[in-house]
Design a protein around this motif. Structure first.
Motif, PDB file in Angstrom:
ATOM      1  N   SER A 125       0.859  -1.180   0.000  1.00 15.85           N
ATOM      2  CA  SER A 125       0.000   0.000   0.000  1.00 15.85           C
ATOM      3  C   SER A 125       0.896   1.230   0.000  1.00 15.85           C
ATOM      4  O   SER A 125       2.080   1.165   0.334  1.00 15.85           O
ATOM      5  CB  SER A 125      -0.914   0.008   1.228  1.00 15.85           C
ATOM      6  N   ALA A 127       0.880   5.805   0.345  1.00 15.58           N
ATOM      7  CA  ALA A 127       0.176   7.041   0.682  1.00 15.58           C
ATOM      8  C   ALA A 127       0.493   8.100  -0.354  1.00 15.58           C
ATOM      9  O   ALA A 127       1.598   8.138  -0.913  1.00 15.58           O
ATOM     10  CB  ALA A 127       0.601   7.531   2.062  1.00 15.58           C
ATOM     11  N   THR A 229      -3.398   8.832   4.029  1.00 15.99           N
ATOM     12  CA  THR A 229      -3.815   7.619   4.731  1.00 15.99           C
ATOM     13  C   THR A 229      -4.515   7.948   6.050  1.00 15.99           C
ATOM     14  O   THR A 229      -4.423   9.067   6.563  1.00 15.99           O
ATOM     15  CB  THR A 229      -2.600   6.727   5.007  1.00 15.99           C
ATOM     16  N   THR A 241      -1.651  13.436   8.932  1.00 13.16           N
ATOM     17  CA  THR A 241      -2.599  12.990   7.914  1.00 13.16           C
ATOM     18  C   THR A 241      -3.520  14.141   7.535  1.00 13.16           C
ATOM     19  O   THR A 241      -3.641  15.129   8.277  1.00 13.16           O
ATOM     20  CB  THR A 241      -3.450  11.823   8.424  1.00 13.16           C
ATOM     21  N   ARG A 251      -9.435  10.694   2.466  1.00 16.70           N
ATOM     22  CA  ARG A 251      -8.703   9.460   2.722  1.00 16.70           C
ATOM     23  C   ARG A 251      -8.487   8.731   1.398  1.00 16.70           C
ATOM     24  O   ARG A 251      -9.412   8.544   0.624  1.00 16.70           O
ATOM     25  CB  ARG A 251      -9.485   8.530   3.654  1.00 16.70           C
ATOM     26  N   GLU A 253      -5.771   5.461  -0.075  1.00 16.45           N
ATOM     27  CA  GLU A 253      -4.609   4.588   0.061  1.00 16.45           C
ATOM     28  C   GLU A 253      -4.396   3.867  -1.261  1.00 16.45           C
ATOM     29  O   GLU A 253      -5.279   3.155  -1.742  1.00 16.45           O
ATOM     30  CB  GLU A 253      -4.819   3.580   1.181  1.00 16.45           C
ATOM     31  N   TRP A 255      -2.510   1.122  -3.810  1.00 22.73           N
ATOM     32  CA  TRP A 255      -2.110  -0.271  -3.621  1.00 22.73           C
ATOM     33  C   TRP A 255      -1.716  -0.903  -4.955  1.00 22.73           C
ATOM     34  O   TRP A 255      -2.144  -0.467  -6.019  1.00 22.73           O
ATOM     35  CB  TRP A 255      -3.218  -1.104  -2.966  1.00 22.73           C
TER      36      TRP A 255
END
Length: 328
Positions: A125, A127, A229, A241, A251, A253, A255
């Protein structure tokens, strides 16, 4: 030949289905009997290689020969479509991400759909980070918002391209901050955008957090304001954050993970996932990923990864439609 009753016909069909199931299970039990291919849907030498090839090296000790093949083009769509058309036998896998599995299928209607794949394992993952040039008078995200509101149209932000997760997060940021007038500047890669940030050609960059950006920040060349994140990054605990910075709904994330054609048997998918979990537990591999600013996932599973993919789709779908990326 005597005629068969309806009951006999149904029984014969059920028996044939059972034999087919036994045959499929037998093939799955023998898996693998030849080399496994991981398609990296990007040109050689990029982030896809940095993530996919260490997995390939580790998996060779688990499942036998595994090799990577770069099939780049169309932002990852060509490589993804190639895997979608392969036999669902576990011998062709895709290194997919939010772009290939969510954004492209929703926005561009390519030669495949998100439903053509099943998730196997999330490898890493990442950010996104809001980075600014030191000339911008902001020490945190709220100060940046205030400056943008006081100077409409003066700010721009760079990303690796239109329709990337970086671009969509930028649009989410603008919307959630009350409709900021900030111009999007798409680049052909993050390296060019980073160079322009350092030189002051652009005041704001939304990029995947990396060791390189941290080094530039420590040298005073740029300033890192916030990450996307839910929690602070273990490798950069000093950076707050976006949620902490007063934006509770910002938010995201990123991946990268493994995908197989949809009809790949459960037993094969589970075999790949379990072997991958063993590889991802290796300290050397974890260190290699973390050195790139990525967080390795040593506890993923097919069901868990599919939930992550679905959540990404639910989050980005409305944004894609609202900014006009959705076609048709």
């Amino acid at each position: 030949m005597p005629l068969l009753s309806r009951r006999q016909l149904i029984g014969a069909a059920a028996g044939a289905g059972g034999l087919a199931a036994v045959s499929r299970n037998a093939r799955a039990a023998d898996y693998p009997t030849r080399r496994i291919r991981l398609v990296i849907p990007y040109a050689a030498g990029g982030a896809g290689d940095q993530i996919g090839r260490p997995w390939v090296d580790g998996m060779s000790s688990q499942l036998g020969p595994v090799y990577a093949e770069n099939i780049g083009g169309a932002g990852g769509a060509i490589g993804a479509a190639a895997v979608a058309r392969e036999k669902p036998d576990g011998y062709s896998l895709l290194l997919g991400n939010g772009s290939t599995q969510v954004i492209i299928p929703l926005a561009e209607r390519p030669a495949y759909s998100a439903g053509d794949f099943r998730a196997i394992y999330r490898l890493v993952s990442s950010a996104l980070v809001f980075a600014i040039h030191p000339s911008v008078p902001a020490q945190d995200l709220q100060a940046l918002i205030a400056y943008a509101k006081a100077n409409p149209g003066k700010l721009s932000y760079g990303t690796p391209g239109v329709g990337t997760g970086n671009h969509l997060v930028g649009e989410i940021f603008k919307r959630q901050a009350g409709g900021l007038d900030i111009v999007h500047i798409p680049y052909r890669g993050i390296a060019l955008a980073t160079n322009d940030l350092v030189s002051g050609q652009i005041p704001l960059l939304i990029a995947v957090m990396s060791v390189h950006l941290q080094q530039l920040s420590r040298a005073g060349a740029i300033r890192l304001l916030a990450v996307s994140t839910d929690t602070r990054l273990p490798g950069a605990p000093e950076i707050p954050t976006a949620v902490e910075s007063g934006m509770p709904d910002l938010r995201y994330e990123g991946w990268f993970g493994l995908f197989a054609p949809l009809l790949t048997p459960d037993s094969i998918v589970d075999r790949i996932a379990l072997s991958t979990r063993a590889v991802m537990a290796e300290p050397a591999l974890q260190a290699a990923y973390r050195s790139q600013g990525l967080e390795p996932d040593s506890r993923s599973s097919p069901a868990q990864f599919q939930r992550i993919v679905d959540a990404t789709s639910a989050s980005l779908g409305p944004v894609i439609k609202s900014i006009g990326l959705k076609s048709g």
